[in-house]
Design a protein around this motif. Structure first.
Motif, PDB file in Angstrom:
ATOM      1  N   ARG A   5       0.868  -1.164   0.000  1.00  0.00           N
ATOM      2  CA  ARG A   5       0.000   0.000   0.000  1.00  0.00           C
ATOM      3  C   ARG A   5       0.910   1.221   0.000  1.00  0.00           C
ATOM      4  NH1 ARG A   5      -1.675   2.881   4.233  1.00  0.00           N
ATOM      5  NH2 ARG A   5      -0.673   1.411   5.639  1.00  0.00           N
ATOM      6  N   GLU A  45      -0.778   8.349  -0.736  1.00  0.00           N
ATOM      7  CA  GLU A  45      -0.183   9.543  -1.320  1.00  0.00           C
ATOM      8  C   GLU A  45       0.705  10.231  -0.293  1.00  0.00           C
ATOM      9  OE1 GLU A  45      -3.033  12.115  -2.968  1.00  0.00           O
ATOM     10  OE2 GLU A  45      -1.607  13.736  -3.287  1.00  0.00           O
ATOM     11  N   ARG A  51      -1.350  -8.257  -9.595  1.00  0.00           N
ATOM     12  CA  ARG A  51      -2.466  -8.208  -8.639  1.00  0.00           C
ATOM     13  C   ARG A  51      -2.220  -9.166  -7.462  1.00  0.00           C
ATOM     14  NH1 ARG A  51      -5.392  -6.405 -13.275  1.00  0.00           N
ATOM     15  NH2 ARG A  51      -5.289  -8.409 -14.278  1.00  0.00           N
ATOM     16  N   ARG A  69       6.722   0.252  -5.441  1.00  0.00           N
ATOM     17  CA  ARG A  69       5.744   1.131  -6.099  1.00  0.00           C
ATOM     18  C   ARG A  69       4.653   0.365  -6.831  1.00  0.00           C
ATOM     19  NH1 ARG A  69      10.255   5.002  -8.990  1.00  0.00           N
ATOM     20  NH2 ARG A  69      11.291   5.646  -7.083  1.00  0.00           N
ATOM     21  N   SER A  75       1.901  -0.999  -6.191  1.00  0.00           N
ATOM     22  CA  SER A  75       0.488  -0.676  -6.022  1.00  0.00           C
ATOM     23  C   SER A  75       0.094   0.606  -6.746  1.00  0.00           C
ATOM     24  CB  SER A  75       0.152  -0.565  -4.535  1.00  0.00           C
ATOM     25  OG  SER A  75       0.964   0.411  -3.937  1.00  0.00           O
ATOM     26  N   SER A  76       1.087   1.389  -7.167  1.00  0.00           N
ATOM     27  CA  SER A  76       0.754   2.620  -7.895  1.00  0.00           C
ATOM     28  C   SER A  76       0.667   2.370  -9.392  1.00  0.00           C
ATOM     29  CB  SER A  76       1.818   3.687  -7.613  1.00  0.00           C
ATOM     30  OG  SER A  76       3.042   3.321  -8.219  1.00  0.00           O
ATOM     31  N   LEU A  77       0.912   1.137  -9.810  1.00  0.00           N
ATOM     32  CA  LEU A  77       0.849   0.817 -11.239  1.00  0.00           C
ATOM     33  C   LEU A  77      -0.616   0.789 -11.684  1.00  0.00           C
ATOM     34  CD1 LEU A  77       1.966  -0.163 -13.934  1.00  0.00           C
ATOM     35  CD2 LEU A  77       2.218  -2.438 -12.945  1.00  0.00           C
ATOM     36  N   ALA A  78      -0.965   1.751 -12.525  1.00  0.00           N
ATOM     37  CA  ALA A  78      -2.371   1.907 -12.906  1.00  0.00           C
ATOM     38  C   ALA A  78      -2.853   0.738 -13.767  1.00  0.00           C
ATOM     39  CB  ALA A  78      -2.552   3.232 -13.644  1.00  0.00           C
ATOM     40  N   ASN A  79      -2.019   0.330 -14.715  1.00  0.00           N
ATOM     41  CA  ASN A  79      -2.415  -0.762 -15.603  1.00  0.00           C
ATOM     42  C   ASN A  79      -1.442  -1.933 -15.410  1.00  0.00           C
ATOM     43  OD1 ASN A  79      -3.153  -2.505 -17.570  1.00  0.00           O
ATOM     44  ND2 ASN A  79      -3.057  -1.011 -19.252  1.00  0.00           N
ATOM     45  N   PRO A  80      -1.814  -2.900 -14.595  1.00  0.00           N
ATOM     46  CA  PRO A  80      -0.890  -4.000 -14.287  1.00  0.00           C
ATOM     47  C   PRO A  80      -0.394  -4.756 -15.513  1.00  0.00           C
ATOM     48  CG  PRO A  80      -2.727  -4.012 -12.755  1.00  0.00           C
ATOM     49  CD  PRO A  80      -3.059  -3.005 -13.819  1.00  0.00           C
ATOM     50  N   GLN A 104       0.666  -3.502 -18.095  1.00  0.00           N
ATOM     51  CA  GLN A 104       1.774  -2.732 -18.668  1.00  0.00           C
ATOM     52  C   GLN A 104       3.010  -2.791 -17.780  1.00  0.00           C
ATOM     53  OE1 GLN A 104       1.690  -1.187 -21.693  1.00  0.00           O
ATOM     54  NE2 GLN A 104      -0.279  -2.196 -21.923  1.00  0.00           N
ATOM     55  N   TRP A 112       6.323  -0.169 -17.701  1.00  0.00           N
ATOM     56  CA  TRP A 112       6.423   0.579 -16.439  1.00  0.00           C
ATOM     57  C   TRP A 112       7.783   0.316 -15.788  1.00  0.00           C
ATOM     58  CZ3 TRP A 112       6.325  -1.538 -11.319  1.00  0.00           C
ATOM     59  CH2 TRP A 112       6.080  -0.615 -10.293  1.00  0.00           C
TER      60      TRP A 112
END
Lengths: 406, 181
Positions: free
Chosen positions: A79, A82, B8, B56, B58-63, B65, B69
Motif C-alpha cells: 500500500r 499519497e 495483482r 511502487r 500498487s501505484s501501477l495503474a495498468n498492471p 503494462q 512501467w
C-alpha cells in the motif's frame, strides 16, 4: 531490389523473422549480387560468433538474491498512500542495501577494495581516501557510496554524513570529523566527533588515533550490541564518550571495564578514565544530527522521534530557544517532517506539540507546502486551521478565504 | 498467468508472484543496464530496479503494462547512476562494458579463442547504446522483433534496422581488425 533492402532481409533471416516471400526475393538477389553474397556469409559467421560470446546470464540466482532482499519487507502491505511513496521506497532501499552488505556483496564502489560500509546520507561534500590512496576524493550527492577496508572519511566544517557498515552499525560524523574504517565493526576516530549505534546482533569497537610509537596504549573500547554512544577526539589522543541512550552501557577496554550511565560523559586516556562530567542533555548533545535526519523520508521514525522530543522542550526552559533554533536552522527541509508530524495520527494526541510545530511551519513554510497547508485548513483544531491560513496568506498574499475557513 | 494477474497477486500479498515477474523481466532490465551504464555492477542496478518496482507496484495503474512501467524505473535508475558518476567525475566508457561483458560471456563450446572473444566484446562495447541494447536483447533473451519492439517502445521495423546496423558495423569493424592482425 536494392542491396540496402536485402541487408534488412538478411538480418531478419538470421533472427528467424523473415517472411516467406522475402526469403524468395533475398535468395534471388543473392544469386545475382556477389557483394551481398559475401556479406551474407560474413553475417552468418558474425551471428555464430555473437551467439558464442553473448551467452545468456543466469536468471535464477539473481532472482533468488532479489527475493532474499525483499523478504524482510514482503510482509508489509503493498500500500502506498499519497505522500508516503518516498518514505517506503527509501526504507526499502536502505534495508536492501544493508542486507546486501551483510551478505558481502559489493556495491557500486568508490575506488577501493572490498566494501565494508557505505555512506548512506551526507549533507554536502565529504572527503574519502582509500587505503592505499595518496589523495583525497570528494564525494557528493545522495547516492550510496561503498567504502573499503582501512578507508578514511572526512567531513568538512559544514557537512555531516552517515555511514552504515556491513554489520548494520550506524556511524554519524559531526562537522570536521575524520575516521578510519578498519572493518565493519572497527572504527578509528582521528579527529572530531561521531555518534555510533551498535546493532542488536554485534559489538562495535571504537578507538582513538595515537602515534605509532604508542600503539599499545591507545584507547580501544568495545561498545556492546544495541547501544548508542557519542565519541569525541580530544587533544593528546584522549577520547571522551557519552552514553546518549536511555540505559547504562558497560564499555570494555583491554585493561578494564567502565560503566557509563545515560547522560554521563567519561574521558579516557590510554584506556583508562581520567575525568567524568556531570549529566548532560542528551537531546542537545545529539541534535547536530538533525540536518542528516531531515534527508530521510519525512515519516522516518527516528526523525519524527527527535523532532517531537525537540518540540516538547521548546518553551519549557530559558534555553529552549536553542532547540527552536535547531529546528529553524533546518530551513525548508525541516518543514516537510514537521508537516508530516502535524498530519500524523500520533500528533492528534499531542495537541500542544502539534500547535508548536504548526507555529514553526507558519514561519518556515515555502510554496512547496501549499498542498499540505490547504488540507490543514480543514483540520479539527481551530488553532491549526488559523495557523495554516496565516502561512498560506504569507505565501499567497492575494488569496482570499471563505468565511467558513475563517 | 499474465503480468497483470501476477501484479495483482503481489499487491494482494503474494510476494512469490513477484519472483515470477522478476524471472520474466530480469534479463531485459539487466540488458538495459548493461547497455546504458556499462559497469560491473549492472546486476546491482537491476536489483535496485526490481526493489523500486516492488515498492511502487500498487501505484501501477495498468498492471498489464508492467514491462514498460518497469523500463521507466530502469531508465530512472540508470539516469541516477550516470548523473552520480558525472558528479563524481568518474569515467563512463566502453572499457567498463568490455570488462562487464568479458565477465559474463562464456563460450558455449569454447570454440572461439579468448583473444577473438575479447575483440568481439570490445567492438560490441564500441557501438552506440541503442544498437548495443538490441544486440544484447537478441542474444541474451532471444526475443522476437515484436517483443523487443514492445519492450523498447519502438516499431518492429526499427528493431530490424538497429540490429542490421549493429551487425553491419560489427561485421565491418571486425573484418578490419582481423585484416590488420
Amino acid at each position: 531490389m536494392n542491396c540496402e533492402a536485402v541487408t534488412l532481409m538478411m538480418n531478419a533471416a538470421l533472427d528467424g523473422e523473415q517472411a516467406p516471400e522475402e526469403r524468395t526475393v533475398m535468395l534471388q538477389h543473392l544469386g545475382e549480387c556477389a557483394s551481398c553474397r559475401e556479406q551474407w556469409t560474413e553475417l552468418q559467421t558474425l551471428h555464430q560468433d555473437l551467439g558464442q560470446v553473448l551467452t545468456p546470464p543466469p536468471v535464477e540466482p539473481a532472482v533468488r538474491r532479489l527475493l532474499e532482499r525483499l523478504q524482510p519487507i514482503s510482509n508489509q502491505p503493498q500500500r502506498e498512500p499519497e505522500g508516503t511513496g518516498r518514505f517506503s521506497n527509501l526504507v526499502i532501499i536502505v534495508i536492501a542495501c544493508t542486507l546486501l552488505l551483510t551478505v558481502g556483496v559489493v556495491f557500486q564502489s568508490a575506488p577501493t577494495s572490498k566494501a565494508i560500509a557505505e555512506i548512506s546520507i551526507m549533507t554536502g561534500p565529504v572527503d574519502y581516501k582509500a587505503a592505499n590512496a595518496h589523495d583525497w576524493t570528494t564525494l557528493e550527492g545522495r547516492q550510496h557510496v561503498s567504502l573499503g577496508i582501512d578507508s578514511r572519511i572526512r567531513t568538512r566544517s559544514t557537512t555531516l554524513c552517515e555511514i552504515r557498515t556491513g554489520i548494520d552499525a550506524v556511524v554519524r560524523l559531526n562537522h570536521g570529523t575524520e575516521l578510519v574504517l578498519h572493518g565493519p565493526e572497527r572504527v578509528e576516530l582521528v579527529s572530531g566527533e561521531l555518534w555510533c549505534r551498535a546493532p542488536d546482533t554485534a559489538e562495535v569497537q571504537i578507538r582513538s588515533s595515537s602515534p605509532s610509537s604508542q600503539q599499545n596504549s591507545t584507547n580501544v573500547f568495545t561498545c556492546p550490541s544495541g547501544t548508542e554512544m557519542q565519541w569525541k577526539a580530544l587533544p593528546n589522543h584522549e577520547l571522551s564518550c557519552q552514553d546518549v541512550a536511555d540505559t547504562a552501557v558497560e564499555l570494555r577496554a583491554p585493561s578494564m571495564n567502565c560503566t557509563i550511565q545515560p547522560g554521563q560523559c567519561v574521558t579516557f586516556a590510554a584506556g583508562t578514565p581520567v575525568a567524568e562530567s556531570t549529566h548532560f542533555d542528551t537531546l542537545d548533545a545529539t541534535n547536530w544530527q538533525l540536518p542528516l535526519l531531515v534527508l530521510r523520508p519525512p515519516n522516518d521514525f527516528e526523525l519524527q522521534s527527535r523532532l517531537t522530543s525537540t518540540l516538547a522542550v521548546i518553551g519549557r526552559s530559558k534555553a529552549s530557544f536553542l532547540y527552536e533554533e535547531q529546528i529553524r536552522a533546518l530551513g525548508p527541509a525541516g518543514v516537510v517532517p514537521l508537516l508530516a508530524y502535524v498530519q500524523s495520527k500520533e500528533s492528534i494526541t499531542q495537541p500542544d506539540l502539534r500547535r508548536r510545530a504548526m507555529e514553526m511551519i507558519t514561519q518556515m513554510a515555502t510554496l512547496d507546502s501549499v498542498k499540505e497547508l490547504n488540507s490543514l485548513l480543514r483540520d479539527d483544531d481551530p488553532i491549526v486551521r488559523k495557523l495554516s491560513m496565516q502561512a498560506l496568506l504569507r505565501l499567497q498574499p492575494t488569496r482570499t478565504f471563505s468565511d467558513e475557513t475563517l | 498467468m499474465t503480468d497483470g494477474e501476477l501484479v495483482r497477486r503481489v499487491v494482494a500479498g503474494d510476494a512469490a508472484a513477484y519472483g515470477e515477474l522478476a524471472r520474466r523481466w530480469f534479463r531485459r532490465v539487466l540488458t538495459m543496464c548493461q547497455a546504458r551504464v556499462c559497469v560491473s555492477d549492472a546486476e546491482d542496478l537491476t536489483q535496485e530496479v526490481f526493489i523500486r518496482g516492488y515498492a511502487r507496484l500498487s501505484s501501477l495503474a495498468n498492471p498489464e503494462q508492467f514491462g514498460s512501467w518497469l523500463r521507466g524505473i530502469a531508465n530512472n535508475v540508470c539516469v541516477d547512476w550516470c548523473r552520480d558518476r558525472v558528479r563524481h567525475k568518474q569515467a563512463i566508457g566502453t572499457s567498463h562494458l568490455r570488462q562487464e561483458l568479458a565477465n559474463t560471456a562464456v563460450p558455449i563450446n569454447g570454440t572461439l579463442a579468448e583473444d577473438e572473444r575479447a575483440i568481439v566484446i570490445g567492438q560490441i562495447a564500441a557501438i552506440a547504446e541503442d544498437l548495443r541494447e538490441v544486440v544484447l536483447l537478441r542474444y541474451y533473451e532471444n526475443l522476437t522483433y515484436d517483443e523487443m519492439a514492445q519492450w523498447l517502445g519502438v516499431a518492429r521495423a526499427t528493431v530490424n534496422e538497429r540490429l542490421a546496423k549493429a551487425r553491419s558495423l560489427l561485421r565491418v569493424r571486425l573484418a578490419k581488425l582481423r585484416s590488420d592482425v
